[in-house]
Scaffold this motif. Structure first.
Motif, PDB file in Angstrom:
ATOM      1  N   PHE A  90       0.824  -1.210   0.000  1.00  0.00           N
ATOM      2  CA  PHE A  90       0.000   0.000   0.000  1.00  0.00           C
ATOM      3  C   PHE A  90       0.858   1.260   0.000  1.00  0.00           C
ATOM      4  CE2 PHE A  90      -2.282  -3.391   2.095  1.00  0.00           C
ATOM      5  CZ  PHE A  90      -3.575  -3.280   1.632  1.00  0.00           C
ATOM      6  N   ASN A  94       0.859   0.540   5.844  1.00  0.00           N
ATOM      7  CA  ASN A  94      -0.094  -0.228   6.648  1.00  0.00           C
ATOM      8  C   ASN A  94       0.540  -1.401   7.379  1.00  0.00           C
ATOM      9  OD1 ASN A  94      -1.996   1.507   5.728  1.00  0.00           O
ATOM     10  ND2 ASN A  94      -2.948   0.080   4.295  1.00  0.00           N
ATOM     11  N   LEU A  95       1.736  -1.181   7.923  1.00  0.00           N
ATOM     12  CA  LEU A  95       2.303  -2.217   8.796  1.00  0.00           C
ATOM     13  C   LEU A  95       1.514  -2.223  10.101  1.00  0.00           C
ATOM     14  CD1 LEU A  95       6.115  -1.684   8.232  1.00  0.00           C
ATOM     15  CD2 LEU A  95       4.657  -3.461   7.286  1.00  0.00           C
ATOM     16  N   PHE A  96       1.602  -3.337  10.833  1.00  0.00           N
ATOM     17  CA  PHE A  96       0.876  -3.422  12.100  1.00  0.00           C
ATOM     18  C   PHE A  96       1.771  -2.843  13.200  1.00  0.00           C
ATOM     19  CE2 PHE A  96      -0.544  -7.311   9.666  1.00  0.00           C
ATOM     20  CZ  PHE A  96      -1.640  -6.672   9.125  1.00  0.00           C
ATOM     21  N   PRO A  97       1.405  -1.680  13.745  1.00  0.00           N
ATOM     22  CA  PRO A  97       2.347  -0.970  14.625  1.00  0.00           C
ATOM     23  C   PRO A  97       2.588  -1.674  15.958  1.00  0.00           C
ATOM     24  CG  PRO A  97       0.223   0.138  14.574  1.00  0.00           C
ATOM     25  CD  PRO A  97       0.173  -0.933  13.529  1.00  0.00           C
ATOM     26  N   HIS A  98       1.686  -2.582  16.361  1.00  0.00           N
ATOM     27  CA  HIS A  98       1.852  -3.229  17.664  1.00  0.00           C
ATOM     28  C   HIS A  98       2.688  -4.494  17.570  1.00  0.00           C
ATOM     29  CE1 HIS A  98      -1.374  -5.289  15.697  1.00  0.00           C
ATOM     30  NE2 HIS A  98      -1.519  -6.167  16.659  1.00  0.00           N
ATOM     31  N   LEU A  99       3.111  -4.859  16.358  1.00  0.00           N
ATOM     32  CA  LEU A  99       3.910  -6.077  16.187  1.00  0.00           C
ATOM     33  C   LEU A  99       5.303  -5.704  15.684  1.00  0.00           C
ATOM     34  CD1 LEU A  99       1.257  -8.305  14.361  1.00  0.00           C
ATOM     35  CD2 LEU A  99       1.795  -8.267  16.798  1.00  0.00           C
ATOM     36  N   TYR A 140      10.125  -2.273  16.039  1.00  0.00           N
ATOM     37  CA  TYR A 140       8.727  -1.999  15.710  1.00  0.00           C
ATOM     38  C   TYR A 140       8.676  -1.055  14.509  1.00  0.00           C
ATOM     39  CZ  TYR A 140       7.215  -4.283  19.945  1.00  0.00           C
ATOM     40  OH  TYR A 140       6.954  -5.221  20.901  1.00  0.00           O
ATOM     41  N   GLY A 142       7.291   1.678  13.908  1.00  0.00           N
ATOM     42  CA  GLY A 142       7.475   3.091  14.226  1.00  0.00           C
ATOM     43  C   GLY A 142       8.927   3.507  14.372  1.00  0.00           C
ATOM     44  N   GLN A 143       9.819   2.533  14.528  1.00  0.00           N
ATOM     45  CA  GLN A 143      11.237   2.868  14.689  1.00  0.00           C
ATOM     46  C   GLN A 143      11.989   2.881  13.363  1.00  0.00           C
ATOM     47  OE1 GLN A 143      11.473  -0.464  17.488  1.00  0.00           O
ATOM     48  NE2 GLN A 143      12.348   0.935  19.001  1.00  0.00           N
ATOM     49  N   LEU A 144      11.293   2.572  12.265  1.00  0.00           N
ATOM     50  CA  LEU A 144      11.963   2.487  10.964  1.00  0.00           C
ATOM     51  C   LEU A 144      11.658   3.707  10.108  1.00  0.00           C
ATOM     52  CD1 LEU A 144      11.203  -1.215   9.932  1.00  0.00           C
ATOM     53  CD2 LEU A 144      13.030  -0.339  11.369  1.00  0.00           C
ATOM     54  N   ARG A 156       6.526  -8.687   3.914  1.00  0.00           N
ATOM     55  CA  ARG A 156       5.322  -9.259   4.528  1.00  0.00           C
ATOM     56  C   ARG A 156       4.432  -9.888   3.459  1.00  0.00           C
ATOM     57  NH1 ARG A 156       1.155  -5.326   7.629  1.00  0.00           N
ATOM     58  NH2 ARG A 156       0.880  -4.539   5.513  1.00  0.00           N
ATOM     59  N   ALA A 157       4.286  -9.189   2.330  1.00  0.00           N
ATOM     60  CA  ALA A 157       3.444  -9.739   1.267  1.00  0.00           C
ATOM     61  C   ALA A 157       4.102 -10.966   0.632  1.00  0.00           C
ATOM     62  CB  ALA A 157       3.181  -8.668   0.212  1.00  0.00           C
TER      63      ALA A 157
ATOM     64  N   GLN B 297      -5.425  -0.677   8.333  1.00  0.00           N
ATOM     65  CA  GLN B 297      -5.068  -1.855   9.130  1.00  0.00           C
ATOM     66  C   GLN B 297      -5.954  -3.036   8.761  1.00  0.00           C
ATOM     67  OE1 GLN B 297      -2.558  -2.181  11.738  1.00  0.00           O
ATOM     68  NE2 GLN B 297      -1.849  -0.463  10.511  1.00  0.00           N
ATOM     69  N   ALA B 300      -4.879  -4.142   5.170  1.00  0.00           N
ATOM     70  CA  ALA B 300      -3.625  -4.883   5.119  1.00  0.00           C
ATOM     71  C   ALA B 300      -3.848  -6.315   5.601  1.00  0.00           C
ATOM     72  CB  ALA B 300      -2.572  -4.191   5.970  1.00  0.00           C
ATOM     73  N   LEU B 304      -3.743  -9.927   3.283  1.00  0.00           N
ATOM     74  CA  LEU B 304      -2.884 -11.077   3.553  1.00  0.00           C
ATOM     75  C   LEU B 304      -3.677 -12.375   3.600  1.00  0.00           C
ATOM     76  CD1 LEU B 304      -0.607  -9.559   6.313  1.00  0.00           C
ATOM     77  CD2 LEU B 304       0.168 -10.431   4.114  1.00  0.00           C
ATOM     78  N   GLN B 319      -4.803  -3.321  19.217  1.00  0.00           N
ATOM     79  CA  GLN B 319      -4.465  -1.899  19.108  1.00  0.00           C
ATOM     80  C   GLN B 319      -5.537  -1.031  19.749  1.00  0.00           C
ATOM     81  OE1 GLN B 319      -2.759  -0.467  15.337  1.00  0.00           O
ATOM     82  NE2 GLN B 319      -3.083  -2.516  14.557  1.00  0.00           N
ATOM     83  N   ARG B 322      -5.337  -1.217  23.558  1.00  0.00           N
ATOM     84  CA  ARG B 322      -4.184  -0.489  24.060  1.00  0.00           C
ATOM     85  C   ARG B 322      -4.475   1.013  24.109  1.00  0.00           C
ATOM     86  NH1 ARG B 322       1.510  -2.242  21.748  1.00  0.00           N
ATOM     87  NH2 ARG B 322       0.403  -4.215  21.974  1.00  0.00           N
ATOM     88  N   GLY B 399       7.264   1.211  20.589  1.00  0.00           N
ATOM     89  CA  GLY B 399       7.028   1.179  19.152  1.00  0.00           C
ATOM     90  C   GLY B 399       5.852   2.023  18.709  1.00  0.00           C
ATOM     91  N   ARG B 401       4.560   5.617  18.397  1.00  0.00           N
ATOM     92  CA  ARG B 401       4.988   7.000  18.590  1.00  0.00           C
ATOM     93  C   ARG B 401       3.845   7.954  18.398  1.00  0.00           C
ATOM     94  NH1 ARG B 401      10.642   8.037  15.846  1.00  0.00           N
ATOM     95  NH2 ARG B 401      11.430   5.918  15.734  1.00  0.00           N
TER      96      ARG B 401
END
Lengths: 249, 401
Positions: A90, A94-99, A140, A142-144, A156-157, B297, B300, B304, B319, B322, B399, B401
């Motif tokens: 996308f 749309n990565l999953f931020p909690h993983l 995570y 958010g750190q990238l 991922r895909a 979300q 995505a 998959l 999420q 949280r 993670g 932010r």
């Protein structure tokens, strides 16, 4: 590319409207295995809507879409089967931020393909190696950086070992210096024989990699041909105008 | 976060006392006047309070009724059962704190705070026997802590299972199994009271209203019309009614609907009322969290090949929950305090016990002491919940932010 094979995607007269707005007005397209298709056109031309109908993130209202021999209809099992064979990348990642990065990549192989965790993680690490960021596995999203996130999204895909990859403006949300790292990954993927549908305005990428290009405007395919055809001798006035606008800079 | 830290460090900048006062308290004429007035008010109120607490208040009423406040009329010969389950909990907690807290120091500080609190409680007038139990609790926390340090992955699973089976064990021990002459004689719920009952109502309320609330939140967003209508109807009905009326209905009207001969325990009726009430509010809070999750979300996850259920359970709900932790904890704290309303329908929770204590002839007129003590108890546990939630938030915030 061998044109004699059965097409892997067949779209016949695909229509889609949002209320009064006609987003797609009769799209016809056949895609051969291992073909790389670039779709471009002005905003609102229906190009994103079109590739989103292929894995049914948008439902088409008329016409027929057949992916890998399965027709998309209201049967949820068919839809899930096609989605598992079709990777999507996308604009907004749309990565999953909690993983973590690793968990993002292994999620679907563990829960949809039912792989053992070890196998899924091995595959994920191979893919991170392939997209050039093996050292980020434990972080995570958010750190990238944006470019790294988009490469994780591609990994991922790919983890699902899809037959088709759909890219919906994968570099449009990226800072200029990060576009190349994503395009490099996509180029490598195209050379490896993946069937790809890419909505993009990166004409350098299109010229280098695409087998065929489709110019969309107002929900229709205006013109199609090889990159050479479209860049050097476009037939339609609209194509000419649009290309001159985006190639000016 | 960082700019808050800056503001704080700015206010707590180290300055000589007089300079600090001039800068912060007497910087303009208006502020100087305000400072003097507030200072005077604080002095008056503080002096009044301290004089009352240390010279006038008759705290014997608390000491003499301490067991009543904490346990209600739970038979004194059976109190060991409560201690026993607390020992198990202490061991599990010590273990969990050292297992899960390995990286940060917060868990260590928390464990120390727990131990210090228990040791301080030994100074209270609780009798020699209770002091022995308290010491045993401290010992088991320590034992759990040290076993946790050398524990393996398997140990984590054992501890998790331990926490899950602890509540049923606790209730079983509390209620008993056998007739009066056996090892674990039955103790009727009419004898459960005080802080014990307040806790039970709170814990049951939280544990059951949480899944119910989540289901209602999902139901309200469902594509299925009937499910959606039922959820909306339930939520709006319950939210339009005060808790006290629900409690009265559970006590007075529920028996009318049941076939004759079937009675439901009064405490269970109160628990059901509290759970149903809390679930409606929880559903709205969870829905707020669900609405904050971007459409991308879902897309995505669907792209998959994940099913709707997996998408909800693995991607969206974690999420959303949280995001609403602070709101949910706020709601649980409110629930904890709202359980005091069961005193009005005649149950002997902390407030109910306070009323019975005050009805004893020798303690007439000691409302101030009794209610001050009860308030203090509520405050201590509310604050503890709030503190744990802040810790939980910061440890889950990685993670994001």
């Amino acid at each position: 590319m061998s044109p004699s094979k059965e097409p892997i995607i067949i779209c016949r007269d695909v229509h889609k409207s949002f209320g009064d707005f006609q987003a797609l007005r009769g799209i016809n397209m056949e895609v051969q295995p291992a073909e790389v298709i670039v779709i471009f056109g002005p905003s609102g031309s229906g190009k994103s809507t079109f590739i989103r109908t292929i894995n049914r993130l948008e439902e088409h209202q008329r016409g027929q879409i057949i992916v890998d021999g399965i027709e998309l209809d209201h049967d949820l099992r068919n839809i899930e089967k096609i989605r598992a064979e079709t990777g999507m990348v996308f604009q907004q990642f749309n990565l999953f931020p909690h993983l973590t990065v690793l968990q993002n990549i292994t999620l679907a192989t563990i829960w949809v393909r039912k792989w053992a965790k070890e196998k899924a993680e091995k595959k994920a690490l191979e893919l991170l190696e392939r997209v050039g960021i093996p050292e980020q596995a434990g972080k995570y999203p958010g750190q990238l950086s944006g470019g790294q996130q988009q490469r994780v999204a591609i990994a991922r895909a790919l983890a699902m070992e899809p037959k088709i990859m759909l890219f919906d403006e994968p570099t449009s949300a990226l800072d200029p210096e990060m576009i190349k790292e994503v395009l490099d990954v996509m180029t490598e993927l195209a050379k490896s024989g993946m069937t790809m549908l890419v909505v993009t305005h990166e004409m350098g990428f299109a010229r280098a990699v695409a087998d065929r290009m489709f110019f969309f405007d107002k929900g229709e395919i205006v013109e199609t041909g090889t990159p050479k055809d479209l860049f050097e001798r476009p037939k339609e006035a609209r194509t000419k105008l649009f290309l001159s606008q985006i190639l000016q800079h | 976060m960082s700019h808050i830290a800056e503001v704080q460090s700015a206010t707590f900048e180290r300055l000589p006392l007089l300079t600090w006062m001039r800068k912060n308290l007497f910087n303009t004429w208006g502020n100087s006047v305000l400072t003097l007035i507030t200072g005077w008010l604080i002095f008056i109120i503080g002096r009044g309070l301290l004089v009352w607490v240390f010279t006038q208040a008759e705290w014997e009423v608390i000491g003499a009724n301490l067991r009543l406040f904490l346990l209600g009329q739970y038979p004194i010969t059976q109190v060991w059962r409560i201690w026993l389950s607390l020992l198990l909990l202490a061991f599990l907690s010590g273990n969990a704190l050292s297992l899960w807290g390995r990286k940060g120091r917060a868990a260590g500080r928390f464990a120390v705070a727990l131990v210090v609190t228990l040791l301080l409680l030994m100074l209270a007038p609780v009798g020699i026997e209770a002091r022995g139990w308290l010491l045993a609790l401290v010992f088991l926390i320590g034992l759990g802590w040290f076993m946790g340090r050398s524990a393996t992955r398997r140990m984590r699973q054992v501890i998790t299972v331990g926490f899950i089976i602890w509540p049923p064990i606790f209730i079983l021990l509390l209620r008993g199994l056998t007739p009066a002459d056996g090892l674990l004689p039955l103790v009727g719920t009419n004898l459960w009271g005080g802080l014990l009952l307040t806790f039970m109502l709170t814990v049951v309320g939280i544990v059951f209203s949480f899944p119910l609330g989540v289901l209602l939140a999902l139901g309200r967003r469902s594509q299925l019309r009937i499910v959606r209508w039922v959820s909306i109807g339930y939520i709006e009905l319950i939210r339009g009614v005060p808790l006290i009326t629900i409690l009265f209905m559970a006590q007075l009207m529920l028996p009318l609907f049941l076939p004759t001969g079937i009675t439901i325990d009064r405490i269970i009726r109160a628990m059901v009322g509290i759970t149903l009430f809390s679930a409606a509010y929880l559903a709205e809070n969870v829905r707020g969290g669900l609405q904050a999750i971007p459409k991308g979300q879902f897309e995505a996850a669907y792209a998959l090949g994940l099913s709707g259920l997996h998408t909800m359970g693995l991607i969206v709900m974690p999420q959303a929950l949280r995001l609403v932790i602070p709101i949910l904890v706020g709601q649980f704290i409110a629930l904890f305090k709202d359980t005091a309303l069961v005193a009005i329908v005649g149950l002997l929770d902390l407030v109910g016990i306070a009323k019975t204590v005050l009805a004893q002839p020798e303690f007439l007129g000691l409302q101030r002491e009794v209610y001050a003590f009860v308030s203090l108890l509520y405050w201590v546990f509310s604050y503890a919940m709030s503190y744990v939630s802040i810790r939980l938030e910061s440890s889950l915030g990685i993670g994001q932010r």
